[in-house]
Design an enzyme around this catalytic site. Sequence first.
Site, PDB file in Angstrom:
ATOM      1  N   ASP A   1       0.855  -1.174   0.000  1.00 36.54           N
ATOM      2  CA  ASP A   1       0.000   0.000   0.000  1.00 36.54           C
ATOM      3  C   ASP A   1       0.904   1.241   0.000  1.00 36.54           C
ATOM      4  O   ASP A   1       2.130   1.150   0.057  1.00 36.54           O
ATOM      5  CB  ASP A   1      -0.950  -0.039   1.217  1.00 36.54           C
ATOM      6  CG  ASP A   1      -2.181   0.814   1.009  1.00 36.54           C
ATOM      7  OD1 ASP A   1      -3.215   0.545   1.633  1.00 36.54           O
ATOM      8  OD2 ASP A   1      -2.111   1.769   0.206  1.00 36.54           O
TER       9      ASP A   1
ATOM     10  N   GLU B   1     -10.737   6.898   4.000  1.00 38.99           N
ATOM     11  CA  GLU B   1      -9.771   6.318   4.931  1.00 38.99           C
ATOM     12  C   GLU B   1      -9.928   6.875   6.342  1.00 38.99           C
ATOM     13  O   GLU B   1     -11.057   7.090   6.798  1.00 38.99           O
ATOM     14  CB  GLU B   1      -8.352   6.502   4.351  1.00 38.99           C
ATOM     15  CG  GLU B   1      -8.223   5.882   2.952  1.00 38.99           C
ATOM     16  CD  GLU B   1      -6.803   5.751   2.456  1.00 38.99           C
ATOM     17  OE1 GLU B   1      -6.559   5.956   1.265  1.00 38.99           O
ATOM     18  OE2 GLU B   1      -5.909   5.405   3.255  1.00 38.99           O
TER      19      GLU B   1
HETATM   20  C1  GLC Z   1      -4.355   4.285  -0.212  1.00 41.52           C
HETATM   21  C2  GLC Z   1      -5.256   3.118   0.138  1.00 41.52           C
HETATM   22  C3  GLC Z   1      -5.297   2.049  -0.924  1.00 41.52           C
HETATM   23  C4  GLC Z   1      -5.057   2.649  -2.297  1.00 41.52           C
HETATM   24  C5  GLC Z   1      -3.660   3.230  -2.326  1.00 41.52           C
HETATM   25  C6  GLC Z   1      -3.382   3.946  -3.658  1.00 41.52           C
HETATM   26  O1  GLC Z   1      -3.696   4.743   0.922  1.00 41.52           O
HETATM   27  O2  GLC Z   1      -5.018   2.485   1.381  1.00 41.52           O
HETATM   28  O3  GLC Z   1      -6.573   1.419  -0.835  1.00 41.52           O
HETATM   29  O4  GLC Z   1      -5.185   1.645  -3.300  1.00 41.52           O
HETATM   30  O5  GLC Z   1      -3.421   4.132  -1.262  1.00 41.52           O
HETATM   31  O6  GLC Z   1      -4.186   5.063  -3.799  1.00 41.52           O
END
Ligand code: GLC
Length: 637
Positions: A310, A511
């Site tokens: 991530d 988030e």
């Molecule tokens: C974010 C999320 C993830 C996402 C990634 C790219 O922090 O946790 O779900 O795919 O970053 O945007």
Amino acid sequence: MTRRTLAGVTISALVVALLPGAAATAATTPLYRDARQPVEKRVTDLLGRMTLADKIGQMTQAERGAVAADPSLITQWRLGSVLSGGGSVPTPNTPQAWVAMVNEFQRAALATPLGIPMIYGVDAVHGHGNVYGATIFPHNVGLGATRDPRLVERVYRATAAEVRATGIPWDFAPCVCVSRDERWGRAYESFGEDPGLVVRMRTAVDGLQRGGVLPTVKHYAGDGDTEYGTGSGDFTIDQGVTVTSRADFERIDLAPYRDLHGVYTVMPSFSSVDWTEDGVGNPTKMHASRELITGTLKGRFGFAGFVISDWEGIHQLPDATVPAGEPRPTAKQVRDGVNAGTDMFMEPNTAARFEELLTAEVTAGRVPMSRIDDAVRRILRVKFQIGLFEHPYASTADLGQVGSAAHRALARQAVAASQVLLKNRGDVLPLRRNAKLYVAGRNADDIGNQAGGWTIDWQGRSGDAIPGTTILEGIRQVAPRATVTYSKDASAPIGKDDVGVVVVGETPYAEGFGDVGGPVCSWCTEPQHEPKSLSLQPGDRAVIDRVCAAAAECVVLIVSGRPQLITDQLPEIDALVASWLPGSEGAGVADVLFGRRAFTGKLPVTWPRSADQVPINIGDKTYKPLYPYGYGLRTRH
Ligand code: GLC
């Protein structure tokens, strides 16, 4: 190859003889470039030609913003991938500009010595949310309410068509999170609280696949099962700790990862896991869990694709040797992340640092070359499997897919199927098409609020954010003969024979900024600055009271990413609808309000009676919610 002889000389040999260049080309074209060869042979051939810099480059993903001003950095860093984070878009934000941007980056990637194409990734979690004009579908919590895996497959297939049309072959979706606590800011990204429902909705993976886009199942694992109060940084629950037994983790959090057919990439969670049987108090970050990434996912479950970290996921790994203020990632974080089994690293703005540190770790023997080769083999395998070497560039042939009428019609159907009717005293619903309506509430005519997070901006935005129809516009479209008074704050006079339709709920978030009691997003648009709560905002409560006290009947719709506490106002409400986050096609809500379609939705999560019940999930020993998981009234249409 069939060969015919001509005077004893095979034709193919003759051709080769006549065209000496052909012989040279045939002999010098490397095997990995021959699409007729088996994938594994192509992988092995290419791997054998790669330097350490080539290999580590393939394991590195940078963000669009880090290379847009100078795409030659993609060549210099030999990047395997580039992504757009939420809201990271080309200017202008048009489908044409997306195709041009991806192709420009691809040209830079193909300028490397071995010409390995990069793969571009994006979060299209409810339609291609970053792109202005894309169809915005209901977020997953609403799709879970439909209980229709086939419909979900069609929604994600349409999403894939729009993602593909903009030149992008990879989607960091679907979230197969099992959301166990509504206070989590990502609850709406989950299909629901029951692992069985989430497993049924993995048709989303099939939809993306069939639409020609690589899916990513995320976030592995237990992202939606963390304990309130353990959140990372200022977050109260997001990226927190899943305190559980291995048995419960297997039953709830790992359930969506057991069937990995068609799954080529998996993204680990920011969260941690703390095994109760080992004595709580020793959590392990998922990004550092060799047991769960290498042992379980790749070993026991046999996952043969690649694991993509991530966003700066390894930057959160413990490293007591380096003070908190020092640059991330550290050497230990890189080492631990790679050795745990992640294969590609989302390093939006620290790609070069990551590559330098990993090179040093390999050279020092702290990361074995076998681990590097395993990671690169997995990445190359996927790139060959999806034909990226043969078709590295995007075309503009399908731009008309973005926001197409067919996709909007499908989204409208999904919106209608996602609506959950929780109360209908006196069968006030469906409404008459010629009714005298008084429409109020801040979410009645706000397409940004009805779309939610991951829409144009990472955090979403209130107001006229995207093209589509608001719920109010849908009401006017579906019931043109109705008399409609609209007063957002219900300050206009209310007729005693009016039917009130009050649309309230949440403003967008994403988030941890959606965590109940979590940090307020200071850079977001008003009124997103409000603290997140399971209770309706005071202004919403006041509008409900005002309309329901004065109108003949009142219908309340809650547009939100999760249940909102409504118990004390329930007596004054005649009909109550959970609308979730419908997206761009608000007319789908009007379709069930006026009976064009029946209410068929069922709760994908438990609707609590009070805050002190939360977390509350189907199967709990004590279970007395306001409305249980699976509840939903039906109407005739
Ligand atoms: C974010 C999320 C993830 C996402 C990634 C790219 O922090 O946790 O779900 O795919 O970053 O945007």
